[in-house]
Design a protein around this motif. Structure first.
Motif, PDB file in Angstrom:
ATOM      1  N   GLN A   1      -9.030   9.469   1.432  1.00  0.00           N
ATOM      2  CA  GLN A   1      -8.540   8.263   0.778  1.00  0.00           C
ATOM      3  C   GLN A   1      -8.318   7.140   1.795  1.00  0.00           C
ATOM      4  O   GLN A   1      -8.690   5.990   1.555  1.00  0.00           O
ATOM      5  N   ALA A   2      -7.723   7.494   2.933  1.00  0.00           N
ATOM      6  CA  ALA A   2      -7.432   6.489   3.955  1.00  0.00           C
ATOM      7  C   ALA A   2      -8.722   5.828   4.443  1.00  0.00           C
ATOM      8  O   ALA A   2      -8.756   4.615   4.685  1.00  0.00           O
ATOM      9  N   LYS A   3      -9.787   6.601   4.570  1.00  0.00           N
ATOM     10  CA  LYS A   3     -11.065   6.043   4.993  1.00  0.00           C
ATOM     11  C   LYS A   3     -11.711   5.221   3.877  1.00  0.00           C
ATOM     12  O   LYS A   3     -12.353   4.196   4.132  1.00  0.00           O
ATOM     13  N   SER A   4     -11.526   5.670   2.636  1.00  0.00           N
ATOM     14  CA  SER A   4     -12.206   5.007   1.515  1.00  0.00           C
ATOM     15  C   SER A   4     -11.649   3.621   1.212  1.00  0.00           C
ATOM     16  O   SER A   4     -12.337   2.799   0.610  1.00  0.00           O
ATOM     17  N   ILE A   5     -10.406   3.350   1.605  1.00  0.00           N
ATOM     18  CA  ILE A   5      -9.803   2.053   1.280  1.00  0.00           C
ATOM     19  C   ILE A   5      -9.981   1.021   2.398  1.00  0.00           C
ATOM     20  O   ILE A   5      -9.540  -0.120   2.249  1.00  0.00           O
ATOM     21  N   VAL A   6     -10.632   1.402   3.478  1.00  0.00           N
ATOM     22  CA  VAL A   6     -10.852   0.457   4.576  1.00  0.00           C
ATOM     23  C   VAL A   6     -11.667  -0.743   4.092  1.00  0.00           C
ATOM     24  O   VAL A   6     -11.296  -1.903   4.324  1.00  0.00           O
ATOM     25  N   GLY A   7     -12.779  -0.493   3.415  1.00  0.00           N
ATOM     26  CA  GLY A   7     -13.630  -1.576   2.928  1.00  0.00           C
ATOM     27  C   GLY A   7     -12.917  -2.509   1.968  1.00  0.00           C
ATOM     28  O   GLY A   7     -12.949  -3.738   2.143  1.00  0.00           O
TER      29      GLY A   7
ATOM     30  N   ARG B   1      -5.367  -9.038   8.465  1.00  0.00           N
ATOM     31  CA  ARG B   1      -5.308  -9.058   9.924  1.00  0.00           C
ATOM     32  C   ARG B   1      -4.036  -8.403  10.457  1.00  0.00           C
ATOM     33  O   ARG B   1      -4.015  -7.900  11.568  1.00  0.00           O
ATOM     34  N   LYS B   2      -2.968  -8.419   9.689  1.00  0.00           N
ATOM     35  CA  LYS B   2      -1.682  -7.870  10.132  1.00  0.00           C
ATOM     36  C   LYS B   2      -1.384  -6.599   9.345  1.00  0.00           C
ATOM     37  O   LYS B   2      -1.442  -6.595   8.111  1.00  0.00           O
ATOM     38  N   ILE B   3      -1.049  -5.528  10.068  1.00  0.00           N
ATOM     39  CA  ILE B   3      -0.731  -4.247   9.436  1.00  0.00           C
ATOM     40  C   ILE B   3       0.671  -3.830   9.846  1.00  0.00           C
ATOM     41  O   ILE B   3       0.954  -3.635  11.033  1.00  0.00           O
ATOM     42  N   VAL B   4       1.555  -3.689   8.867  1.00  0.00           N
ATOM     43  CA  VAL B   4       2.921  -3.227   9.100  1.00  0.00           C
ATOM     44  C   VAL B   4       3.114  -1.954   8.301  1.00  0.00           C
ATOM     45  O   VAL B   4       2.807  -1.913   7.103  1.00  0.00           O
ATOM     46  N   THR B   5       3.625  -0.897   8.932  1.00  0.00           N
ATOM     47  CA  THR B   5       3.736   0.385   8.245  1.00  0.00           C
ATOM     48  C   THR B   5       5.068   1.072   8.514  1.00  0.00           C
ATOM     49  O   THR B   5       5.673   0.886   9.580  1.00  0.00           O
ATOM     50  N   SER B   6       5.517   1.851   7.557  1.00  0.00           N
ATOM     51  CA  SER B   6       6.620   2.777   7.779  1.00  0.00           C
ATOM     52  C   SER B   6       6.265   3.659   8.967  1.00  0.00           C
ATOM     53  O   SER B   6       5.088   3.956   9.211  1.00  0.00           O
ATOM     54  N   ASP B   7       7.288   4.104   9.696  1.00  0.00           N
ATOM     55  CA  ASP B   7       7.017   4.940  10.865  1.00  0.00           C
ATOM     56  C   ASP B   7       6.767   6.401  10.513  1.00  0.00           C
ATOM     57  O   ASP B   7       6.522   7.224  11.403  1.00  0.00           O
ATOM     58  N   ALA B   8       6.790   6.745   9.218  1.00  0.00           N
ATOM     59  CA  ALA B   8       6.479   8.117   8.813  1.00  0.00           C
ATOM     60  C   ALA B   8       5.014   8.434   9.125  1.00  0.00           C
ATOM     61  O   ALA B   8       4.139   7.578   8.987  1.00  0.00           O
TER      62      ALA B   8
ATOM     63  N   THR C   1      -2.369   6.788   7.284  1.00  0.00           N
ATOM     64  CA  THR C   1      -3.066   6.050   6.232  1.00  0.00           C
ATOM     65  C   THR C   1      -3.682   4.763   6.756  1.00  0.00           C
ATOM     66  O   THR C   1      -4.808   4.395   6.379  1.00  0.00           O
ATOM     67  N   VAL C   2      -2.983   4.054   7.637  1.00  0.00           N
ATOM     68  CA  VAL C   2      -3.489   2.763   8.113  1.00  0.00           C
ATOM     69  C   VAL C   2      -4.338   2.878   9.376  1.00  0.00           C
ATOM     70  O   VAL C   2      -4.986   1.902   9.772  1.00  0.00           O
ATOM     71  N   THR C   3      -4.357   4.045  10.008  1.00  0.00           N
ATOM     72  CA  THR C   3      -5.097   4.195  11.261  1.00  0.00           C
ATOM     73  C   THR C   3      -6.593   3.890  11.129  1.00  0.00           C
ATOM     74  O   THR C   3      -7.160   3.179  11.975  1.00  0.00           O
ATOM     75  N   PRO C   4      -7.290   4.392  10.090  1.00  0.00           N
ATOM     76  CA  PRO C   4      -8.725   4.045   9.972  1.00  0.00           C
ATOM     77  C   PRO C   4      -8.969   2.545   9.853  1.00  0.00           C
ATOM     78  O   PRO C   4      -9.930   2.019  10.423  1.00  0.00           O
ATOM     79  N   LEU C   5      -8.115   1.841   9.130  1.00  0.00           N
ATOM     80  CA  LEU C   5      -8.263   0.393   8.993  1.00  0.00           C
ATOM     81  C   LEU C   5      -8.027  -0.299  10.329  1.00  0.00           C
ATOM     82  O   LEU C   5      -8.790  -1.193  10.717  1.00  0.00           O
ATOM     83  N   ALA C   6      -6.986   0.114  11.048  1.00  0.00           N
ATOM     84  CA  ALA C   6      -6.688  -0.495  12.337  1.00  0.00           C
ATOM     85  C   ALA C   6      -7.851  -0.305  13.310  1.00  0.00           C
ATOM     86  O   ALA C   6      -8.209  -1.218  14.059  1.00  0.00           O
ATOM     87  N   ARG C   7      -8.449   0.866  13.277  1.00  0.00           N
ATOM     88  CA  ARG C   7      -9.603   1.121  14.150  1.00  0.00           C
ATOM     89  C   ARG C   7     -10.777   0.228  13.775  1.00  0.00           C
ATOM     90  O   ARG C   7     -11.461  -0.322  14.651  1.00  0.00           O
ATOM     91  N   GLU C   8     -11.019   0.090  12.486  1.00  0.00           N
ATOM     92  CA  GLU C   8     -12.136  -0.735  12.032  1.00  0.00           C
ATOM     93  C   GLU C   8     -11.935  -2.202  12.419  1.00  0.00           C
ATOM     94  O   GLU C   8     -12.879  -2.907  12.781  1.00  0.00           O
TER      95      GLU C   8
ATOM     96  N   LEU D   1       0.835  -1.205   0.000  1.00  0.00           N
ATOM     97  CA  LEU D   1       0.000   0.000   0.000  1.00  0.00           C
ATOM     98  C   LEU D   1       0.868   1.253   0.000  1.00  0.00           C
ATOM     99  O   LEU D   1       1.776   1.392   0.825  1.00  0.00           O
ATOM    100  N   ARG D   2       0.602   2.153  -0.931  1.00  0.00           N
ATOM    101  CA  ARG D   2       1.261   3.462  -0.885  1.00  0.00           C
ATOM    102  C   ARG D   2       0.433   4.386   0.006  1.00  0.00           C
ATOM    103  O   ARG D   2      -0.802   4.392  -0.069  1.00  0.00           O
ATOM    104  N   HIS D   3       1.096   5.141   0.851  1.00  0.00           N
ATOM    105  CA  HIS D   3       0.379   6.056   1.741  1.00  0.00           C
ATOM    106  C   HIS D   3      -0.506   7.001   0.930  1.00  0.00           C
ATOM    107  O   HIS D   3      -0.257   7.282  -0.244  1.00  0.00           O
ATOM    108  N   ALA D   4      -1.541   7.499   1.574  1.00  0.00           N
ATOM    109  CA  ALA D   4      -2.475   8.416   0.928  1.00  0.00           C
ATOM    110  C   ALA D   4      -1.813   9.775   0.699  1.00  0.00           C
ATOM    111  O   ALA D   4      -0.657  10.017   1.088  1.00  0.00           O
ATOM    112  N   LYS D   5      -2.557  10.675   0.065  1.00  0.00           N
ATOM    113  CA  LYS D   5      -2.017  11.975  -0.333  1.00  0.00           C
ATOM    114  C   LYS D   5      -1.519  12.756   0.884  1.00  0.00           C
ATOM    115  O   LYS D   5      -2.267  13.016   1.829  1.00  0.00           O
ATOM    116  N   ALA D   6      -0.240  13.133   0.848  1.00  0.00           N
ATOM    117  CA  ALA D   6       0.371  13.857   1.962  1.00  0.00           C
ATOM    118  C   ALA D   6       0.639  15.304   1.581  1.00  0.00           C
ATOM    119  O   ALA D   6       0.662  15.667   0.390  1.00  0.00           O
TER     120      ALA D   6
END
Length: 331
Positions: A197-203, A211-218, A224-231, A170-175
């Motif tokens: 964008q981050a919210k739209s890609i959750v579904g 089930r596993k989310i690994v992300t750059s620390d930027a 970008t992954v926070t909405p998915l992790a919350r869901e 996954l490429r991060h959303a628009k920054a």
């Protein structure tokens, strides 16, 4: 819009694509399968209104991406919640209105738990569900376009490539642009559009059973992954090993991160940066013994918020990449 790039077990690459236009009606569905007493069975639906036998599918709702449509429609028509596996083709045909209908399909395993939890009862739309062999499905399906999808599915079965797990890049959303940001590059946040964008890609991401989310620390990746992790109600793992700063400094360790995900054999996401993505895809190919080619470059060439789903064999990840598909947010 969704662009799909598929490599089968024989290394053949196909790149069908579809564009969102007002001249076509888009839909999505699945070839839902299970194993009963060691025998493969396919789920067919008997529709009440049309008096036909077909595969579960339905039209895209406003704002949906195709993957989430497929999962939603399977659940609405059969009561079974599935996660998507390998893409198995696109059917195209004309409606009475002369508009073209374009239907994207995936393979999707129905687990025992999902079947037990199904609340399906015959209704005004679906008269009955039927589990049959692939051979019987070929005889019962009402439409040639469904037979083409089933034929592609059958090749996956013959190749032993049906049960898979995804590693999603996954490429991060628009920054916020660097030119408009005074802090460190790693601290750049998402723009308002990026947050949408981050919210739209959750579904769509959930559709693949992640089930596993690994992300750059930027910050832009974390946001970008926070909405998915919350869901999902799950924590994500941050690492500088797939960050752009580490990549630029030569201190990244993509091989370690990718290797762990391939060995784990579980659906996972790796969220990173545009310049880092080609390396991540290359490492997935190396970890699975896959011949590298231009299809990897295409899968790595992602817009902000877009992602490529790499499907690997659950029983033998080292047998190579089964398929790659790329999804682009509509926001």
């Amino acid at each position: 819009m969704t662009v799909r790039q598929t490599q089968n077990a024989h290394g053949k690459t196909q790149s069908p694509s579809s564009k969102w236009t007002d001249k076509a009606v888009y839909a999505a569905g699945a070839v839902v399968w299970r194993v009963v007493d060691g025998k493969l069975r396919i789920l067919l639906i008997h529709r009440t209104k049309y008096r036909d036998v077909t595969l579960p599918k339905g039209k895209v709702d406003p704002g949906e991406m195709l993957a989430e449509t497929a999962v939603r429609e399977v659940h609405e028509e059969t009561g079974i919640r599935v996660s998507l596996g390998v893409p198995v083709g696109v059917s195209r045909y004309h409606l009475a209105s002369q508009k073209q209908k374009v239907v994207h399909y995936w393979a999707a395993e129905a687990t025992d738990d999902a079947i037990r939890e199904s609340t399906f009862v015959p209704n005004r739309e679906i008269a009955a569900l039927e589990w049959v062999s692939v051979k019987k499905a070929s005889a019962k399906l009402s439409y040639p376009v469904d037979l083409e999808i089933l034929d592609f599915f059958s090749h996956l079965v013959d190749d032993g490539a049906l049960r898979t797990f995804p590693v999603i890049v996954l490429r991060h959303a628009k920054a916020m642009p660097r030119s408009e940001w005074d802090g460190t590059d790693a601290a750049r946040p998402l723009t308002e559009r990026g947050s949408r964008q981050a919210k739209s890609i959750v579904g769509p991401l959930r559709a693949f059973g992640v089930r596993k989310i690994v992300t750059s620390d930027a910050v832009r990746c974390v946001e970008t992954v926070t909405p998915l992790a919350r869901e999902l109600d799950r924590k994500f793992v941050t690492t500088e090993k797939i960050s752009q700063d580490a990549w630029e400094d030569g201190t990244d360790d993509l091989r370690h991160v990718v290797g762990r995900r391939v060995r784990a054999g579980k659906p996972a996401i790796l969220c990173s940066h545009g310049p880092v993505l080609p390396g991540l895809l290359s490492e997935i190919a190396l970890a699975t013994g896959t011949i590298q080619g231009s299809y990897l470059s295409s899968a790595a060439d992602l817009d902000p918020g877009a992602f490529s789903v790499v499907h690997l064999s659950s029983t033998n990840p080292g047998s190579g990449i089964i398929a790659i598909e790329t999804h682009i947010p509509k926001v």
